[in-house]
Design an enzyme around this catalytic site. Structure first.
Site, short mmCIF file in Angstrom:
data_model
loop_
_atom_site.label_atom_id
_atom_site.label_comp_id
_atom_site.label_asym_id
_atom_site.label_seq_id
_atom_site.Cartn_x
_atom_site.Cartn_y
_atom_site.Cartn_z
N GLU A 89 -9.35 -7.23 -3.46
CA GLU A 89 -8.88 -6.72 -4.75
C GLU A 89 -7.98 -7.71 -5.48
O GLU A 89 -7.98 -7.79 -6.71
CB GLU A 89 -8.14 -5.39 -4.57
CG GLU A 89 -9.05 -4.21 -4.26
CD GLU A 89 -9.27 -4.00 -2.77
OE1 GLU A 89 -8.94 -4.92 -1.97
OE2 GLU A 89 -9.75 -2.92 -2.38
N PHE B 147 -4.65 10.36 3.47
CA PHE B 147 -5.35 9.12 3.81
C PHE B 147 -5.52 8.26 2.56
O PHE B 147 -5.96 8.72 1.51
CB PHE B 147 -6.73 9.46 4.41
CG PHE B 147 -7.55 8.24 4.72
CD1 PHE B 147 -7.15 7.35 5.70
CD2 PHE B 147 -8.71 7.96 4.01
CE1 PHE B 147 -7.89 6.21 5.98
CE2 PHE B 147 -9.45 6.82 4.28
CZ PHE B 147 -9.05 5.94 5.27
N GLN B 148 -5.17 7.00 2.69
CA GLN B 148 -5.24 6.01 1.60
C GLN B 148 -4.44 6.45 0.37
O GLN B 148 -4.82 6.18 -0.76
CB GLN B 148 -6.69 5.70 1.23
CG GLN B 148 -7.42 4.96 2.36
CD GLN B 148 -8.71 4.30 1.92
OE1 GLN B 148 -9.41 4.78 1.05
NE2 GLN B 148 -9.02 3.17 2.55
N LYS C 132 -8.53 11.76 -7.86
CA LYS C 132 -9.93 12.06 -7.59
C LYS C 132 -10.39 13.34 -8.30
O LYS C 132 -11.47 13.39 -8.89
CB LYS C 132 -10.12 12.20 -6.08
CG LYS C 132 -11.54 12.46 -5.66
CD LYS C 132 -11.63 12.60 -4.14
CE LYS C 132 -13.03 13.09 -3.74
NZ LYS C 132 -13.09 13.35 -2.29
N MET D 156 3.89 -29.14 -1.88
CA MET D 156 5.13 -29.00 -2.63
C MET D 156 6.28 -28.60 -1.71
O MET D 156 7.41 -29.07 -1.87
CB MET D 156 4.96 -27.99 -3.77
CG MET D 156 6.11 -27.95 -4.76
SD MET D 156 6.36 -29.56 -5.55
CE MET D 156 5.44 -29.32 -7.09
#
Lengths: 174, 582
Positions: free
Chosen positions: B73, B135-136, B185, B493
């Site tokens: 993502e 969940f999630q 949802k 760097m």
């Protein structure tokens, strides 16, 4: 120069707006003395009153950053105009003897505060006023022994003269 | 390639489902319809449990809107960011709840810091489960609050159309940024009557686009009085598509110009009045000009600490003018004498109407003289492969016409120093947040935006490994993205700072176990090439850039190469360290 400023913020009365404002203040490292929030005459709008300290640049940044939030409708620095400020404080003070009770009540009378509850060992006092008055009262009552204190934080409103509002420094740039 | 900066939103009214208007539709149907009506024909999306109803609708509408699957993502958000920078339009991302959101966080923060317009849709568990550690489940609004311009949770399907309209409006107007829309949802299943709001109006959000004529006049007067004016141009000029007005202003007034890291290309890199990038690794010329000028005219820039160096010693002889669309940017770190709140395009156009022409003077003569000696340079070598040489060759071979994205660190600075950009929207880099792993996915977004353009990601061996999985995305989508890895075996760097300031203790900056990047590319189905010596540079670039598909080019550069000049953190701009010419 570090001065005390009362910043009045009109915001959309949505879920989550208080979180946005407090998160902004914390995230930018601004110090605040108090923050209050409540509905206004328009139920879709809430007023937040923020008391903070800082020099001109810090206050300018605070007001600009607040203005940047999408849910903020208007930001006004009340310190820049004639205004009325009030805070309500509840103080539970130790007063185990008749003697101390009398002394506490004397202080309460002088400051036009009120005793709102009483027990054998304590008095609970309500005081409203601007920050100077409240601070002076607390200073007087402290030696008796403050058991508990709850402060609402300040709210403020611009004064009006002959039907004309005294306007604060509105910082929305337009 | 696309005529950058002038891309118009495609009129896709033919794709609109007019039959939905006034009818009961599911939240998913309304949501996808609204996204299409915002002119979106491509989004980066990663599905998951709570967004399946939406992805089902996206499947039904696949002829009208393309969904590209990144492999992480974070990469999806960076890809949308690269796409948005090249097209000038709002990028769209759709991720699922929980880990979908947290993975996207780095991408969101990156885009927000660089004022890139994105709308990120995040799935959320059903309304009745919110707050139950389902969940999630993640509090997406809470997690992202400090790193977005604004966010919404859609509570009812009848609010979808209004919120989507506001989201795209807020993302693209004022100082652009990221708007997050959290979609529970249940809302995607529930039904509401679809109504499309023709206009957007938000009483608490009215960005100031039109600079005040009086402040613009004051700025014009200040320029007329100045003996040594200096333009300091930031990313806002790119965002506002104001490059043409900037060039007109310079042609009229002969004021030298520095462009920040974010603004490379906003002013032609080959113009005689271009001072290069300023700041920590900027040109000596650009930095000396700050210290010597009597008027800094900042346009769409924000006086970042990497630009100003030690603030108390910044531009000591100058008055400061600051044009910015974001009032909070003005006087945030420096005192400003001539503030102008407004869109760079508007303000520069109006300024050009009132500013007096200015003839080149002593300041211009000094500038031209210093440009000879105070420009970026490095000691050429055939013994070792110098990264600056690689960038120079890329510039020559692409005739300065490629879209360049970068990862972060030394390679980012060399790319900024040695590739000259003549046009805006061809330079994609994470300037504010400094996100390693940005460049490769941003290049993917850019290639979607400009399919025929040469798109090159300049990477290091450390940063390319932060989103190397996107090789699958480029291979799957046949994107001819070129990745140039300047491989020194270090987090360069970090190593440079350790060399200068930490007694050469190379703590965790040595990258052990490096893979053969050419073979990695090969395993994914892309082309892999390796340049081991100075003499390999040109042949490898020629072969790699000519290849019609995706390529990894692994350049084994001089390992302990440093970026010069360098203003150490906390020092003044004229306290620069330069490469030793032993």
């Amino acid at each position: 120069m570090n001065r005390r400023h009362i910043i009045s913020v009109l915001v959309e009365n949505h879920f989550g707006v208080l979180a946005r404002i407090s998160s902004l203040i914390a995230g930018r490292g601004f110090n605040i003395d108090s923050l209050t929030v409540g509905e206004t005459e328009d139920p879709t709008v809430s007023r937040m009153t923020i008391v903070t300290r800082g020099d001109e640049q810090i206050i300018e940044q605070i007001t600009k950053q607040l203005n940047r939030l999408i849910d903020v409708i208007k930001v006004t620095d009340m310190t820049e105009c004639a205004h009325v400020e009030r805070e309500l404080v509840l103080i539970k003070v130790a007063a185990p003897t008749a003697q101390t009770r009398t002394e506490v009540v004397q202080v309460v009378d002088v400051f036009r505060a009120r005793v709102v509850d009483m027990s054998t060992a304590t008095l609970t006092i309500e005081i409203t006023g601007d920050s100077e008055k409240v601070d002076a009262f607390i200073e007087m009552i402290e030696p008796f022994g403050i058991k508990e204190m709850a402060r609402t934080g300040s709210v403020a409103m611009g004064r009006e003269r002959n039907g004309r509002a005294s306007r604060g420094a509105e910082t929305r740039v337009a | 390639m696309a005529d950058s900066g002038t891309v118009k939103t495609a009129d896709n009214r033919a794709f609109w489902r007019r039959d939905m208007e006034g009818k009961e539709c599911t939240g998913a149907e309304i949501l996808v319809e609204c996204i299409i009506r915002e002119g979106v024909d491509l989004m980066f999306g990663y599905p998951g449990g709570v967004v399946l109803k939406v992805f089902d609708e996206l499947y039904a509408r696949r002829d009208q809107i393309r969904v590209v699957l990144p492999r992480h993502e974070q990469a999806g958000v960076h890809a949308a960011d690269g796409w948005a920078k090249v097209t000038g339009k709002v990028g769209t991302v759709f991720v699922t709840s929980g880990p979908g959101v947290t993975n996207a966080v780095t991408g969101i923060a990156t885009a927000q810091m660089d004022s890139v317009p994105l709308v990120v849709f995040t799935g959320q568990v059903s309304r009745d489960l919110i707050g139950s550690d389902a969940f999630q489940e993640t509090d997406a609004i809470g997690v992202t609050r400090p790193i977005v311009k604004h966010s919404y949770m859609i509570e009812r399907p009848q609010d979808i159309a209004r919120i989507v309209r506001q989201a795209y409006y807020i993302a693209s107007t004022g100082r652009p940024g990221v708007v997050l829309v959290d979609v529970p949802k249940n809302v995607t299943f529930e039904k509401a009557v679809f109504e499309w709001p023709e206009t957007v109006s938000i009483r608490s959000y009215k960005p100031t686009t039109e600079g005040h004529p009086k402040s613009i006049q004051r700025l014009a007067d200040a320029i007329a009085e100045s003996k040594r004016p200096y333009l300091y141009v930031g990313g806002g000029v790119v965002m506002a598509n104001a490059s043409d007005h900037l060039l007109e202003l310079v042609n009229k007034t002969n004021i030298p110009v520095t462009t920040t890291l974010m603004a490379l290309g906003a002013f032609p890199g080959t113009h005689p009045l271009f001072a290069g990038m300023p700041g920590m690794h900027g040109s000596k010329l650009a930095n000396i000009c700050f210290q010597e000028c009597d008027l800094v005219i900042a346009v769409g820039a924000r006086f970042d600490d990497r630009v100003t160096g030690k603030l108390s010693a910044f531009a000591p002889k100058a008055k400061i003018a600051h044009v910015d669309i974001d009032p909070s940017s003005i006087k945030k770190t420096v005192k400003v004498d001539y503030p102008v709140v407004g869109d760079a395009h508007w303000v520069l156009r109006e300024l050009n109407k009132v500013v007096k022409p200015r003839q080149p003077n002593e300041w211009n003569r000094m500038f031209a003289e210093m440009k000879e000696t105070h420009w970026f340079r490095y000691r050429p070598s055939t013994e070792v492969m110098r990264p600056q040489y690689v960038i120079e060759k890329i510039y020559e071979m692409t005739k300065g016409d490629a879209i360049i994205s970068t990862e972060v660190g030394q390679i980012q600075m060399w790319a900024a120093q040695f590739y000259k950009f003549d046009k805006p929207r061809r330079w994609l880099t994470s300037g504010g947040l400094g996100t390693m792993g940005y460049g490769f996915p941003a290049a993917i977004g850019a290639q979607f935006a400009a399919p025929d353009a040469m798109v090159i990601d300049i990477a290091g061996d450390g940063s390319i490994q932060m989103n190397i999985q996107e090789l699958t995305t480029v291979v799957e989508n046949r994107l001819p993205v070129k990745v140039v890895i300047l491989n020194n075996g270090y987090l360069g760097m970090v190593r440079q700072w350790q060399e200068f300031f930490y007694d050469r203790h190379y703590s965790s900056s040595v990258i052990g176990g490096l893979p053969d990047f050419a073979k990695v590319a090969d395993a994914f189905g892309a082309k892999g090439l390796t340049a081991r010596t100075h003499d390999d540079v040109v042949p490898v670039l020629e072969e790699g850039l000519a290849h019609p598909g995706p390529v990894f080019m692994d350049f084994h550069i001089n390992p302990e190469e440093n970026v010069f000049p360098m203003v150490p953190a906390g020092k003044a701009l004229d306290e620069m360290q330069e490469e030793e010419w032993a």
